[in-house]
Design an enzyme around this catalytic site. Structure first.
Site, PDB file in Angstrom:
ATOM      1  N   GLU A   1       3.052  -7.888   6.139  1.00 17.04           N
ATOM      2  CA  GLU A   1       2.676  -9.298   6.284  1.00 17.04           C
ATOM      3  C   GLU A   1       3.803 -10.216   6.712  1.00 17.04           C
ATOM      4  O   GLU A   1       3.556 -11.251   7.346  1.00 17.04           O
ATOM      5  CB  GLU A   1       2.137  -9.812   4.947  1.00 17.04           C
ATOM      6  CG  GLU A   1       0.925  -9.090   4.423  1.00 17.04           C
ATOM      7  CD  GLU A   1       0.592  -9.536   3.020  1.00 17.04           C
ATOM      8  OE1 GLU A   1      -0.369 -10.299   2.842  1.00 17.04           O
ATOM      9  OE2 GLU A   1       1.320  -9.127   2.085  1.00 17.04           O
TER      10      GLU A   1
ATOM     11  N   VAL B   1       0.830  -1.208   0.000  1.00 14.84           N
ATOM     12  CA  VAL B   1       0.000   0.000   0.000  1.00 14.84           C
ATOM     13  C   VAL B   1       0.864   1.259   0.000  1.00 14.84           C
ATOM     14  O   VAL B   1       0.633   2.191  -0.775  1.00 14.84           O
ATOM     15  CB  VAL B   1      -0.953   0.013   1.208  1.00 14.84           C
ATOM     16  CG1 VAL B   1      -1.926   1.184   1.102  1.00 14.84           C
ATOM     17  CG2 VAL B   1      -1.717  -1.299   1.300  1.00 14.84           C
TER      18      VAL B   1
END
Length: 1332
Positions: A1264, A1085
C-alpha cells in the site's frame, strides 16, 4: 430464407456454425462454446483491452493478409465469416511451446494479478505479426488500448522493448535537442548512474522467429478469392443479420430495411445496443465489398472507402503525406494527428471510417476536421448516386442534408489543401490517449491572395453541444480581416457569443470547455502565424520567443527505467531463493491464458445465472414492485426479494436486499435467476418498481455536515497543548482541501459461483474475494446453516485492492441462497458498469486545518478535522477514519496536534477499503497544509518538510515510539539520486523562458505504518503436507490477488525445508484447509502467513530431525518414506498469533503498528497552460523495504502502487449527478492511468537491507505504501501551476483540490482566455454533476 453457414478459424482449427444468433459476441462464444477462457471480460465496451484477440483476413484486392487486434467483447460472431481468430491459447502454451511475447512478459515480471495479461500478450503479438521490429512509438500505440491496474506498465513496456529496434529515439528535436541527448532539463547524469540491475537475463530469451507463427488457413484464402454468390443471413431470437457481398446486394438490403444500421466494426452500434438500450431488429453488415475499400488519389483530393478501418485510414494518410507536397497535406496531417490519439489500437482496427462519420458522435475527433475541409460524401442507393457535403448541417442530422433511409455511405473525398490554406485539429481529454475528447475542434483558414487577409474560415467544435457545432456567424464576420492579434481577440469574442454552453450542460466542466474554445483558437492563430512566417518571413514576423511555447502539444518522448534493488545475502546457499528476484509462479500461466479465474470455471450441469436489479433512486420508499413481466420471459426461473430471505436479510447493520426503502442509486433490490446470463439480464430490465422520493437527499460531505448526518461518534487524537501553541505561534493560517474518491477498478469484476453439493445441505462457493472466512460466515448465516457446511474456495483473484470483502459477501450470500433454494449451481458475474455502481470505492475526503508555525516553516500547532463520505452504510468507514487519523502526520513531528475524524452518512453506495486505507487522503491533507505554510513563509515545500520531519527516536501523536533514521536516509538518498538541486535550478530556467508551458518539481517523504491495530486481526495459519515422493503441498490463509504472496510462501518453504521451489505446490486458498483466516489486506499478507508457513516447516523439521540426522545426505523422498514407516506425521499446521498491537481510542494512546515503511519520491512534470494537459517527465523513488524476500515482486508493488496513486491524485474522477446517479461506470468515462501516463523516466531505489527480528526474514510489506508517493506528481503539477500564476501576477497559492485533472490545471492557470469566458450565476441552474 435458408440460414447461412458461418465458417471461420480459431487457433488454426476450423469452426463451422449454423443458426448463429446475431447477438452473440465472440468473447462468450470462446469461453462457453470452445472452452478458450484465456480471453477475459474486463468492461464489455472495448475500453480495457482484456478481451483482445488477433483477427486475420485475406484482402482480395491487395492479395495481402491483414493481422490486427480486436476486442472480442464487441466482435459479433456473424462478422467473422472467412476470418482467422488467434487467441492467447493459440499463441503458445505450457503444453506446447511458449511464444517469445509470453516468455518475455512473464520473465520481465510483467504480470501481477494476471487478468489483463492475455490482452497485453495479444496486443503485442498482433503488433509483431505486422512489425517484427517495431519502434517504441509503435509499441506505445499498440498498448494504448490495454489497461492494467497492478503493474504500473513499466515491466510490460520493458518486455515489449526487447523486440524494438535498437534506436529508441523519439525522432524529433524538441527544443532543438534529441530526446536521447538532452537528459532532463539539460541535466546530464553520469554514465554509471544510468545503469540498472537485471531482474531477468535477456540473453536467455527465445528469439522471435516469424516463420514459426500460425499460417493463415489456405482454405480461407481460397474462400476469399471466390466471388460469393449471395448475401449471408443469420437469424436469431430477436435480430436478423444480413451480410451483403456485393454493392448491388447492399443497396437492395438497405432498400428493404431502410431503418437498419450498416455495421462494419460494431464499435458504435454495439455499445449503444448493450449500454443504452437501443434495439435494431435488422443489422446490415457488408462483407468484402470492394467499393467500400477504395483508395483513390485524384487530382483534387483523396477518396477513401467508407469500409476502411480507422487504422487503415491512418496508414493510407501516412503514406500519402509522404508523397505529396506539404501545402496539399494540411487536412491529411490534421486527421493523422487526431487518429494517433483516437481510441486504442483494437478499436481503430475495428471501427470504420464510414461508421465514424455516420455515428456523428458529439465528440467525434475526425468529423470536425472533415467538415472544416469541405469533404464530400458519396451516397448511392437503388434510385441512383448522390454526393452530399459533410458539413455542419449533415453533422446536426438536418433532414435536408442527411442520407436518405435507403442510401448508404460508400466513400468520402477529402480535398487537398491549397497554398495559403491551413488546417489544424486539437483535442483535450481526461487522458492523453484512448480517451474521449472533452472538446475537440477542426479549423481551416484560406488566404486567397497570400496577403494575410482571410478569404475563407471554418471552425467546428465537438463536445460542446448535442451535435458538432460550427461557428458560422463568427467565421463569416471574420472574412476580410487581417490575421492579427486584434483579429484573434475579435474571433474569441465572436466564438464565445455564438457557441454557447449552458451552465447545466451534460458532461459538466462548463467553464473549462468554454475556455478551450478560445484556447484552441489561440493555438490555431499561432500555428498559422508560424506557417505564414516560414512561407514569407519578410512579411510575417517569427513567433520564436514570446509564443513559441504555446505552439504545440506536449511530446511524450523517450522512455527509460532503472532500479537499484537488493541482492541476496552473499553467505546464503545458492539454492536458497529468499532475496532473489523470482518470477511470479503463475506468470507463465498468466501469459498463456491458462490461469483459471472464477468465471473461467466450466459450466456446472443445469447451472443458472443471476442478475441484480438495482435502485434508480438515491433515497426513496418502495411503493410497489411488479415482477410479473420479468417472470414470464423465457428461461426465467425465479426472482429473489427481501421477502424470500426473511430475517436472514439482515446482518450486522446492513441488509442484503432493500426492504421498504432504498438508500442509494445502486442499492440491491432483487435478483433474477435464469437459465442464461442473457435471459437473466433481460428479465432484470423488465422488473417494474414504483418509488416515492424521500427527504433529505444527502450526497455531499457539506450536505452531511449541514444535516448532522454522521455514523458513530467522532474519533479524536490529541498530543501536546494545542491552544497554548497557537497563542505563541508567529503565524497562523486556516485552509481546506477536498479530495475525490477512487474506484478500485480491479480488472476482474465481482465474480462468484455457488454449487450445492446435493446432500446434507452442503454448498461450495468459488468467489473472487480477499476474505473467504467472511464469505463463509455471511453465507452460512443467510442460509441458516452451520459454518462447517459452507466452504469457500479461492484460487486467485484478478485484482482486489480492498474492494472484494463486504459487498462481495452480500452478493455471494444472495447467489448462494438462490443456489440452495433451487438445488442448482448459480453463477453471478457483474458487468463493469454494475460493479462500479454497486460496490463503492475510496472515500472522498474534506480536510480542514488550522496551523500555527514559525517564520522558518516549523509547525508548532496543528488542528485538523477530517470528514469522509462513507455512503449509505458504515461498511469499513470507521476503520478508514481511524487509520487516517493514526497515519495523518506522515513523516512529520507536530509537537502540538489535535485531529478529529467523522464518517458522513450520505445517499451514495457505501464506500469501503481501498489500497492505503485512509492514508492517501489524510496524508494529502497534511502535505497540502505543508505546501501552504511554505508559500506563506516564502520557502520551498521541501525546506518546510525537512524542518518538520521526524528525527531519530520520537513518539507519534498516539504515543508509539518510532525510530526514523531510515526516513532521513530515504529523504537524503532521494534528493541525491534525483539531483534535486540541479534540476530545481533547471526547472526555474525552463520556466523563465517558457510562458505557456511550465515545469514543476516536487519531493515528498513517506512514513507508512504497517499493522492492523489488534492482535486477533493479525493471526494466520498454514498447512504443509509432505508426500511420500518428497513433494510438498502448501496451503495458507492468504489470497493471491497479484501481489505474489503464493510465490513468496513457496520461497519460504524452499528455504526452511531446503528443497527446490519446483518441489512445492500450492493449489489455492480454502476455508476447508485453513479455517478462520483473516482478510488479505493491509500490506501484511506475506508477513503474517509467511510466519505461519515458517512455523509449519519448522514443526516438520523438528519432528523429522532424528530421521534427517541419521541420513543427512538423503533426499526428501527418502526422509518422507522413513517417517511414514515410523508412523510419523508428514503434515504440520503452522500458526502465528499476530503482532502485539493495541489502540485505546478513549485515551488516544496505543501501539497499533508493528513497523513503519519509509520512502521518498521526487517527480517532475510539464504542463500545458493552454489546455491543462501534463506529462510526467521523471520520477525517482527511494524505499526502505527492510530485507526484501523477492526484489522483483517488491519492485512491482512499489511501481504499481505509485501509478495507482498517480491516477488517484491526477486523473481518476468519479462523477455523480445531482440525484445521486454515478455517471462514470466504465473505462470510457473513468480514466485510470494508461501506458501514456507512465513517467518517461522512472527510477526506483531500495535502501540496503535492515534488520527487524519480529518480521519474516526482516522484510516489510509494500502493498500500500507506494500509493501515497503518487502525490509527488500532484505537487509537481501544482509547482508548475504556481509558476504560471506568479508569472501572470496572480497569488501563488490557490486552494488545492484532488484529483488535479486537466480542467483544474487549466482553470488555475488564469489568463486572458479564462477571463473572457462568460460565467453563470451560482444558483441560476442545476449543475450536471455534484462534488461529493
Amino acid at each position: 430464407m435458408e440460414p447461412s453457414t458461418l465458417y471461420f478459424y480459431v487457433n488454426g482449427r476450423r469452426v463451422t456454425e449454423k443458426n448463429v444468433d446475431p447477438e452473440t459476441m465472440l468473447l462468450p462464444y470462446l469461453g462457453r462454446n470452445l472452452r478458450l477462457t484465456g480471453t477475459k471480460y474486463g468492461c464489455g465496451g472495448g475500453g480495457c483491452g482484456a478481451c483482445t484477440v488477433m483477427v486475420s483476413r485475406y484482402d482480395r484486392g491487395t492479395g495481402q493478409i491483414r493481422h490486427y487486434p480486436a476486442c472480442a467483447c464487441l466482435t459479433p460472431l456473424c462478422s467473422l465469416h472467412g476470418a482467422a481468430v488467434t487467441t492467447v491459447e493459440g499463441v503458445g502454451s505450457t503444453r506446447t511451446r511458449l511464444h517469445p511475447v509470453q516468455e518475455r512478459i512473464a520473465k520481465s515480471h510483467g504480470t501481477q494479478c494476471g487478468f489483463c495479461t492475455p490482452g497485453m500478450v495479444m496486443s503485442l503479438y498482433a503488433l509483431l505479426r505486422s512489425h517484427p521490429q517495431p519502434s517504441e512509438e509503435q509499441l506505445l500505440e499498440a498498448l494504448a488500448g490495454n489497461l492494467c491496474r497492478c503493474t504500473g506498465y513499466r515491466p510490460i513496456l520493458d518486455a515489449g522493448k526487447t523486440f524494438c529496434k535498437t534506436s529508441g529515439c523519439c525522432q524529433s528535436k524538441e527544443n532543438g535537442v534529441c530526446c536521447l541527448d538532452q537528459g532532463v532539463n539539460g541535466v546530464q547524469e553520469a554514465e554509471g548512474e544510468q545503469t540498472s540491475q537485471e531482474l531477468c537475463s535477456e540473453e536467455e530469451f527465445v528469439p522471435l522467429d516469424p516463420t514459426q507463427e500460425l499460417i493463415f488457413p489456405p482454405e480461407l484464402m481460397i474462400l476469399a478469392q471466390k466471388q460469393p454468390q449471395k448475401s449471408r443471413v443469420f437469424t436469431g431470437d430477436r435480430v436478423t443479420w444480413i451480410s451483403p457481398v456485393t454493392l448491388k446486394d447492399l443497396l437492395e438490403a438497405k432498400a428493404k430495411n431502410p431503418r437498419a444500421p450498416v455495421v462494419m466494426g460494431n464499435t458504435s452500434v454495439g455499445p449503444e445496443m448493450k449500454f443504452k438500450g437501443v434495439f435494431h431488429p435488422v443489422i446490415i453488415s457488408p462483407d468484402g465489398i470492394e467499393e467500400l475499400s477504395v483508395i483513390k488519389q485524384g487530382n483534387e483530393g483523396l477518396t477513401l472507402g467508407a469500409g476502411l478501418s480507422l487504422a487503415q485510414v491512418q496508414d493510407v494518410l501516412a503514406d500519402v503525406v509522404q508523397q505529396l507536397p506539404e501545402e496539399k497535406t494540411q487536412t491529411l496531417c490534421a486527421l493523422l494527428k487526431q487518429l494517433r490519439t483516437l481510441a486504442g489500437s483494437q478499436i481503430r482496427n475495428m471501427a470504420s471510417l464510414g461508421g465514424h462519420i455516420m455515428s456523428r458522435h458529439l465528440d467525434s475527433d475526425l468529423n470536425p476536421v472533415l467538415a472544416a475541409a469541405s469533404c464530400t460524401l458519396h451516397v448511392p442507393s437503388q434510385e441512383g448516386d448522390r454526393q452530399i457535403p459533410l458539413d455542419e448541417h449533415f453533422l446536426s442530422r438536418s433532414p435536408s442534408a442527411d442520407l436518405r433511409p435507403q442510401e448508404v455511405l460508400l466513400s468520402v473525398t477529402i480535398p487537398y489543401s491549397r497554398k495559403w490554406e491551413f488546417v489544424s485539429a486539437f483535442r483535450q481529454a481526461q487522458r492523453k490517449r484512448s480517451a474521449r475528447a472533452i472538446v475537440n475542434v477542426g479549423m481551416r483558414v484560406f488566404f486567397g491572395a497570400g496577403d494575410g487577409v482571410i478569404s475563407e474560415l471554418c471552425i467546428l467544435y465537438g463536445g460542446v453541444g448535442p451535435a458538432i457545432v460550427c461557428a458560422t456567424d463568427a467565421c463569416r464576420k471574420l472574412v476580410g480581416r487581417h490575421w492579427t492579434e486584434e483579429m484573434l481577440d475579435e474571433a474569441c469574442r465572436l466564438v464565445l457569443g455564438e457557441v454557447a454552453i449552458p451552465g447545466a450542460a451534460p458532461g459538466g466542466r462548463v467553464e473549462f470547455r468554454r475556455t478551450l474554445l478560445v484556447s484552441f483558437l489561440f493555438r490555431f492563430y499561432l500555428q498559422v502565424s508560424q506557417s505564414l512566417s516560414r512561407m514569407d518571413p519578410g512579411r510575417y514576423p517569427s513567433l520564436v520567443g514570446k509564443y513559441e511555447s504555446a505552439l504545440e502539444d506536449l511530446c511524450l518522448g523517450h522512455h527509460q527505467r532503472t532500479f537499484e534493488l537488493q541482492s541476496a545475502d552473499a553467505k546464503q546457499l545458492p539454492q536458497d531463493p529468499i532475496g532473489r528476484p523470482i518470477m511470479h509462479l503463475s506468470g507463465i500461466k498468466h501469459t498463456t491464458g491458462e490461469a483459471i479465474y472464477c468465471d473461467d470455471m466450466p459450466l456446472v450441469d443445469r447451472e443458472l445465472s443471476l442478475a441484480f436489479v438495482t435502485s434508480s433512486r438515491a433515497h426513496a420508499a418502495i411503493l410497489s414492485m411488479d415482477l410479473s413481466e420479468a417472470l414470464s420471459l423465457p428461461g426465467v426461473v425465479d426472482i429473489v426479494t427481501a421477502e424470500h430471505l426473511g430475517d436472514a436479510n439482515s446482518f450486522a447493520k446492513e441488509t442484503l436486499l432493500a426492504t421498504d426503502k432504498v438508500l442509494c442509486v445502486g442499492h440491491l433490490v432483487c435478483a433474477v435467476i435464469a437459465d442464461s446470463e442473457v435471459q437473466a439480464k433481460r428479465a432484470a430490465e423488465k422488473v417494474k418498481i414504483v418509488y416515492q422520493d424521500l427527504e433529505p437527499l444527502i450526497l455531499t460531505i457539506e450536505e452531511a455536515i449541514q444535516h448532522d448526518s454522521f455514523f458513530e461518534t467522532e474519533r479524536k487524537l490529541e498530543s501536546g497543548d494545542v491552544a497554548e501553541a497557537f497563542r505563541t505561534a508567529e503565524q497562523v493560517l486556516e485552509g481546506s482541501i477536498h479530495m475525490g474518491g477512487q474506484e478500485h477498478f480491479y480488472m476482474e469484476t465481482q465474480s462468484m459461483l455457488a454449487v450445492p453439493k446435493g446432500e446434507d445441505q452442503e454448498i461450495d462457493l468459488y468467489v473472487s474475494t480477499q476474505f473467504p472466512t467472511y464469505i463463509q460466515e455471511i453465507v452460512a448465516s443467510t442460509l441458516k446453516l452451520p459454518v462447517n457446511k459452507v466452504m469457500c474456495h479461492v484460487r486467485r483473484v484478478g485484482g482486489a485492492f480492498g474492494g472484494k470483502v463486504g459487498k462481495t459477501a452480500i452478493l455471494a450470500a444472495i447467489t448462494a441462497f438462490a443456489a440452495l433454494k433451487h438445488c442448482r449451481a448459480v453463477r453471478c458475474i457483474l458487468e463493469r458498469g454494475e460493479d462500479m455502481l454497486i460496490t463503492g470505492g475510496r472515500h472522498p475526503y474534506l480536510g480542514k486545518y488550522k496551523v500555527g508555525f514559525r517564520n522558518n516553516g516549523q509547525v508548532v500547532a496543528l488542528d485538523m478535522e477530517h470528514y469522509s463520505n462513507a455512503g449509505s452504510t458504515l461498511d469499513e468507514s470507521l476503520m478508514v477514519v481511524e487509520m487516517g487519523l493514526l497515519k495523518m502526520e506522515n513523516a512529520y513531528k507536530f509537537p502540538n496536534l489535535r485531529c478529529r475524524g467523522h464518517a458522513c452518512k450520505t445517499n451514495l453506495p457505501s464506500n469501503t477499503a481501498l489500497r492505503g486505507f485512509g492514508f492517501p487522503q489524510s496524508g494529502l491533507i497534511t502535505e497540502a497544509c505543508i505546501v501552504e505554510v511554505a508559500a506563506r513563509c516564502g520557502l520551498s515545500p521541501e525546506e518546510v518538510r525537512e524542518v518538520n520531519m521526524y528525527r531519530g527516536t520520537e513518539q507519534t501523536h498516539y504515543g508509539q515510539e518510532i525510530h526514523t533514521q531510515r526516513l532521513a536516509q530515504c529523504w537524503s538518498e532521494c534528493k541525491a539520486k534525483a539531483t534535486f538541486s540541479l534540476r530545481r535550478a533547471a526547472v526555474d530556467r525552463f520556466n523563465a523562458g517558457s510562458p505557456w508551458k511550465k515545469r514543476g518539481l516536487a519531493m515528498v517523504p513517506l512514513k507508512f505504518p504497517v499493522g492492523l491495530g489488534s492482535v486477533a486481526m493479525g493471526q494466520a495459519a498454514a498447512l504443509v503436507h509432505v508426500y511420500l515422493d518428497g513433494s510438498v503441498l502448501l496451503t495458507h490463509g492468504g489470497i493471491e490477488m497479484g501481489q505474489g504472496v503464493h510465490t513468496k510462501m513457496i520461497q519460504v518453504v524452499s528455504r526452511e525445508l531446503k528443497m527446490p521451489m519446483a518441489n512445492v505446490h500450492l493449489r489455492g486458498t480454502s476455508t476447508e484447509t485453513v479455517p478462520n483466516a483473516n482478510v488479505s489486506g493491509g500490506s501484511v499478507v506475506a508477513d503474517l502467513n509467511g510466519l505461519a508457513v515458517k512455523d509449519a516447516c519448522q514443526t516438520l523439521l523438528k519432528r523429522l530431525e532424528p530421521i534427517i540426522s541419521k541420513n543427512p545426505k538423503g533426499t526428501w523422498k527418502e526422509w518422507a518414506q522413513a517417517a511414514f514407516d515410523q508412523s510419523i506425521s508428514l503434515s504440520a499446521i503452522g500458526y502465528f498469533r499476530g503482532y502485539d498491537a493495541d489502540m485505546d481510542w478513549e485515551k488516544g494512546k496505543g501501539h497499533p503498528f508493528e513497523y513503519f515503511v519509509y520512502g521518498a519520491a521526487c517527480s517532475e512534470v510539464e504542463i500545458d497552460c493552454l489546455t491543462g494537459n501534463h506529462k510526467n517527465i521523471r520520477t525517482d523513488i527511494v524505499m526502505d523495504v527492510g530485507r526484501s524476500i523477492n526484489p522483483a515482486l517488491d519492485l512491482g508493488q512499489v511501481e504499481g502502487a505509485f501509478i495507482q496513486g498517480m491516477g488517484l491524485y491526477t486523473s481518476e474522477e468519479l462523477k455523480y449527478g445531482p440525484q445521486g446517479a454515478l455517471y462514470t461506470r466504465g473505462p470510457d468515462q473513468y480514466k485510470i492511468p494508461a501506458v501514456c501516463d507512465v513517467p518517461a523516466e522512472l527510477h526506483v531505489f531500495f535502501l540496503p537491507p535492515s534488520k527487524n527480528s519480529n518480521t519474516l526474514y526482516s522484510s516489510k510489506g509494500l502493498g500500500e505504501s507506494g500509493v501515497f508517493l503518487g502525490c509527488s506528481v500532484l505537487f509537481a503539477i501544482w509547482d508548475a501551476v504556481s509558476a504560471a500564476r506568479r508569472e501572470r501576477g496572480l497569488p501563488g497559492t490557490l486552494a488545492l483540490s484532488c484529483p488535479l485533472t486537466p480542467e483544474k490545471i487549466r482553470m488555475a492557470c488564469e489568463d486572458r482566455f479564462t477571463k473572457m469566458i462568460p460565467r453563470d450565476t451560482p444558483g441560476s441552474y442545476v449543475p450536471w454533476d455534484v462534488v461529493v
